[in-house]
Design a protein around this motif. Structure first.
Motif, PDB file in Angstrom:
ATOM      1  N   LEU A 220       0.825  -1.203   0.000  1.00 18.25           N
ATOM      2  CA  LEU A 220       0.000   0.000   0.000  1.00 18.25           C
ATOM      3  C   LEU A 220       0.863   1.258   0.000  1.00 18.25           C
ATOM      4  O   LEU A 220       0.527   2.247  -0.660  1.00 18.25           O
ATOM      5  CB  LEU A 220      -0.950  -0.016   1.203  1.00 18.25           C
TER       6      LEU A 220
ATOM      7  N   ILE B  45       2.319   1.707  -3.573  1.00 17.74           N
ATOM      8  CA  ILE B  45       1.286   2.182  -4.497  1.00 17.74           C
ATOM      9  C   ILE B  45       1.023   3.666  -4.256  1.00 17.74           C
ATOM     10  O   ILE B  45       0.886   4.454  -5.185  1.00 17.74           O
ATOM     11  CB  ILE B  45      -0.007   1.364  -4.340  1.00 17.74           C
ATOM     12  N   ARG B  46       0.995   4.032  -2.995  1.00 17.37           N
ATOM     13  CA  ARG B  46       0.789   5.435  -2.652  1.00 17.37           C
ATOM     14  C   ARG B  46       1.920   6.307  -3.192  1.00 17.37           C
ATOM     15  O   ARG B  46       1.700   7.391  -3.698  1.00 17.37           O
ATOM     16  CB  ARG B  46       0.717   5.573  -1.137  1.00 17.37           C
ATOM     17  N   ASN B  47       3.153   5.824  -3.094  1.00 14.11           N
ATOM     18  CA  ASN B  47       4.307   6.606  -3.547  1.00 14.11           C
ATOM     19  C   ASN B  47       4.397   6.684  -5.066  1.00 14.11           C
ATOM     20  O   ASN B  47       5.132   7.498  -5.593  1.00 14.11           O
ATOM     21  CB  ASN B  47       5.607   5.998  -3.024  1.00 14.11           C
TER      22      ASN B  47
ATOM     23  N   PHE C 230       0.603   1.683 -11.244  1.00 13.37           N
ATOM     24  CA  PHE C 230      -0.312   0.551 -11.133  1.00 13.37           C
ATOM     25  C   PHE C 230      -1.672   0.890 -11.700  1.00 13.37           C
ATOM     26  O   PHE C 230      -2.666   0.878 -10.992  1.00 13.37           O
ATOM     27  CB  PHE C 230      -0.465   0.141  -9.682  1.00 13.37           C
ATOM     28  N   GLY C 231      -1.696   1.216 -12.966  1.00  6.74           N
ATOM     29  CA  GLY C 231      -2.948   1.607 -13.577  1.00  6.74           C
ATOM     30  C   GLY C 231      -3.997   0.535 -13.435  1.00  6.74           C
ATOM     31  O   GLY C 231      -4.914   0.655 -12.626  1.00  6.74           O
TER      32      GLY C 231
ATOM     33  N   ILE D  70      -3.821  -4.101 -11.189  1.00  7.45           N
ATOM     34  CA  ILE D  70      -4.381  -4.641  -9.959  1.00  7.45           C
ATOM     35  C   ILE D  70      -5.808  -5.114 -10.169  1.00  7.45           C
ATOM     36  O   ILE D  70      -6.664  -4.351 -10.608  1.00  7.45           O
ATOM     37  CB  ILE D  70      -4.318  -3.579  -8.844  1.00  7.45           C
TER      38      ILE D  70
ATOM     39  N   ALA E  45      -7.689  -5.771  -7.859  1.00  3.62           N
ATOM     40  CA  ALA E  45      -8.479  -5.364  -6.695  1.00  3.62           C
ATOM     41  C   ALA E  45      -9.786  -4.751  -7.163  1.00  3.62           C
ATOM     42  O   ALA E  45     -10.826  -4.922  -6.534  1.00  3.62           O
ATOM     43  CB  ALA E  45      -7.707  -4.369  -5.843  1.00  3.62           C
ATOM     44  N   GLY E  46      -9.712  -4.057  -8.289  1.00  6.57           N
ATOM     45  CA  GLY E  46     -10.914  -3.447  -8.825  1.00  6.57           C
ATOM     46  C   GLY E  46     -12.022  -4.456  -9.017  1.00  6.57           C
ATOM     47  O   GLY E  46     -13.109  -4.316  -8.476  1.00  6.57           O
TER      48      GLY E  46
ATOM     49  N   ALA F  20      -7.432   1.803  -8.873  1.00  2.00           N
ATOM     50  CA  ALA F  20      -8.166   0.749  -9.565  1.00  2.00           C
ATOM     51  C   ALA F  20      -9.547   1.235 -10.002  1.00  2.00           C
ATOM     52  O   ALA F  20     -10.374   0.431 -10.446  1.00  2.00           O
ATOM     53  CB  ALA F  20      -8.297  -0.473  -8.663  1.00  2.00           C
TER      54      ALA F  20
ATOM     55  N   VAL G 235     -12.066   1.989  -8.376  1.00  2.00           N
ATOM     56  CA  VAL G 235     -13.174   1.415  -7.630  1.00  2.00           C
ATOM     57  C   VAL G 235     -14.094   2.537  -7.165  1.00  2.00           C
ATOM     58  O   VAL G 235     -15.314   2.447  -7.258  1.00  2.00           O
ATOM     59  CB  VAL G 235     -12.662   0.620  -6.408  1.00  2.00           C
TER      60      VAL G 235
END
Lengths: 199, 199
Positions: free
Chosen positions: A108, A111-113, A118-119, A122, A124-125, B170, B172
């Motif tokens: 996390l 990804i934040r940095n 990470f278009g 992921i 996760a969507g 993502a 979302v």
DNA sequence: CTACAATTTAATCATTTGATTAATACATTT
DNA sequence: AAATGTATTAATCAAATGATTAAATTGTAG
């Protein structure tokens, strides 16, 4: 002529990079740290993997899969109930995170940095919006945004590991006791999730 | 002779440092980034604050207080019920985090990267083990470790903000919709916490 | 064994980065 | 205004850092 570069050396570098990157993050990691951790010459990092960044991309891709892929098979299982899935998700996450406690904070943070890196990589969507699990939540509770319950379930499973450094640092709970606590949660989270479904 | 160094310049540096450190973390932050962000000469950072590290300590101390101090007055209020406190905690955290969404990930990451730096400085320990709120939990549910319920409450409040970069990346849920979602949670978390107390 | 290719090493390079310095500009006191 | 202390700047330094190179070593095929 050797076809493959020495798999052992390559793997040593990957292992060392995994350890150092996940412990300190990309920015704080020195290529010399990885070289030392692996016991190999610094130049070999660039010989086998072109650059610090390329090496990091390999580790990061691996860790993203580990974090987001853990529950992918569960959430799309068409043969289990909503309640069963919730328990399975908590169990799968906690089992994996006990062996990789720093994983969520690492992924996390990175990804934040570097969000643009990470278009769509992921999934996760899809898990959070299109999975069968989400559909089951919507059927049961059409009155609330299913993302609420997803966040609650994932938070109950993952958040303790994100807090672990603080809990340890403040002597709230240490090592062995922490593991017992999260082990208890493997069973409790299913119960709690059911309660949230009714609330 | 001027007694005070120019408060405005000092404050400009602090503001810029706050912005850059919290956005990129200590390791990825360049002192030149802070200088540029503040519009001031690089040497002034060392003139007013001795070093990058000293400047960071100031920001970090401030952010630790912001993260852990937010609920300190609530958890030790002797005049409110367990249920009221849970709702108040969620409300206080979410209200504060909407304006500081990156705060939890920043603080938790930095503590993870430098655990020894925060031996006892953090009153998270007392909040999680000695607060009146914890005592109320223990009275209500003497059968389970109160830390479970603390983690659930804090997780429901804070975890969405830790996930925000992923949720946005993502696609979302984005910007405005995210704020609506967490605003809803201000009321829901109290209800959910009650359900967990019964479960 | 010899020759050739792959691997490993020590040394070095070019940048970046945190910090310092010496000179200059500004403000305050007398 | 002169003198003195404070604030700011441009230039520079030394160490750290990612990367490269050229030489040395090891392995393999013929």
């Amino acid at each position: 002529m050797k076809k493959d570069k020495d798999a052992s050396t390559e793997e040593k570098i990957i292992e060392a990079a995994r350890k150092v990157f996940t412990r300190k993050g990309y920015a704080a990691t020195r290529t010399r740290d990885i070289a030392q951790e692996s016991g190999l010459n610094l130049a070999l990092l660039n010989y086998y993997f072109r650059s610090k960044e390329k090496l990091f991309e390999i580790i990061m891709a691996e860790k993203v899969v580990q974090l987001f892929g853990t529950i992918a098979p569960i959430v799309n299982n068409m043969d289990t109930s909503l309640e069963k899935k919730a328990g399975d998700i908590a169990d799968a996450y906690i089992t994996m995170l006990v062996n990789n406690p720093g994983l969520p904070l690492f992924v996390l943070s990175e990804i934040r940095n570097n969000p643009q890196m990470f278009g769509d990589k992921i999934h996760a969507g899809k898990i959070l919006t299109e999975s069968y699990f989400v559909k089951q939540i919507q059927e049961r509770r059409p009155d609330i945004n299913p993302l609420h319950l997803m966040l609650n379930l994932l938070g109950m499973s993952i958040f303790p590991f994100i807090c672990q450094p603080v809990l340890e640092g403040a002597n709230v709970i240490t090592g062995r006791a922490f593991e017992s606590l999260v082990a208890e949660r493997k069973n409790l989270i299913g119960i709690w999730f059911n309660a949230l479904l009714e609330a």
